[in-house]
Design a protein around this motif. Structure first.
Motif, short mmCIF file in Angstrom:
data_model
loop_
_atom_site.label_atom_id
_atom_site.label_comp_id
_atom_site.label_asym_id
_atom_site.label_seq_id
_atom_site.Cartn_x
_atom_site.Cartn_y
_atom_site.Cartn_z
N GLU A 131 22.52 22.52 -12.43
CA GLU A 131 23.40 23.20 -11.46
C GLU A 131 24.55 23.89 -12.16
O GLU A 131 24.87 25.05 -11.85
CB GLU A 131 23.94 22.20 -10.43
N CYS A 132 25.19 23.21 -13.11
CA CYS A 132 26.32 23.81 -13.84
C CYS A 132 25.85 24.95 -14.75
O CYS A 132 26.54 25.95 -14.91
CB CYS A 132 27.08 22.75 -14.64
N LYS A 183 23.32 26.92 -14.11
CA LYS A 183 23.06 28.04 -13.20
C LYS A 183 24.37 28.71 -12.80
O LYS A 183 24.47 29.94 -12.80
CB LYS A 183 22.30 27.53 -11.98
N ALA A 184 25.37 27.91 -12.46
CA ALA A 184 26.67 28.45 -12.04
C ALA A 184 27.33 29.21 -13.19
O ALA A 184 27.89 30.28 -13.00
CB ALA A 184 27.58 27.32 -11.56
N ARG A 185 27.25 28.67 -14.38
CA ARG A 185 27.85 29.31 -15.55
C ARG A 185 27.16 30.64 -15.86
O ARG A 185 27.82 31.64 -16.17
CB ARG A 185 27.79 28.37 -16.74
N ALA A 217 25.56 32.56 -13.69
CA ALA A 217 25.93 33.50 -12.63
C ALA A 217 27.33 34.05 -12.88
O ALA A 217 27.59 35.24 -12.69
CB ALA A 217 25.85 32.83 -11.28
N GLU A 218 28.23 33.19 -13.31
CA GLU A 218 29.60 33.61 -13.60
C GLU A 218 29.63 34.62 -14.75
O GLU A 218 30.32 35.63 -14.68
CB GLU A 218 30.43 32.37 -13.97
#
Length: 55
Positions: free
Chosen positions: A39-40, A42-44, A46-47
Motif C-alpha cells: 500500500e505504501c 503504491k502511494a509513494r 503515485a506521489e
C-alpha cells in the motif's frame, strides 16, 4: 526460501515478503528487501508520478 514478515518503514504495519516475491527480486538482481508495504509503495509511486512535470 520461506515467506518473511517485514515491518513497513512508513506505516509500521507488518507485511509478508512471499517466497515468490523473493524469487522475483533475486531474478531481477535486486539486492535489498522491500522496506515498504504494498500500500505504501503504491502511494509513494503515485506521489512521484504526480510530482513529475509533464512534457
Amino acid at each position: 526460501m520461506a515467506d518473511r514478515t517485514i515491518a513497513c518503514k512508513d506505516c509500521g504495519k507488518d507485511f509478508v515478503f512471499t517466497e515468490g516475491e523473493q524469487a522475483f527480486y533475486k531474478e531481477k538482481g535486486f539486492e535489498n528487501d522491500p522496506v515498504r508495504c504494498p500500500e505504501c509503495r503504491k502511494a509513494r509511486k503515485a506521489e512521484k508520478n504526480n510530482s513529475r512535470p509533464r512534457r
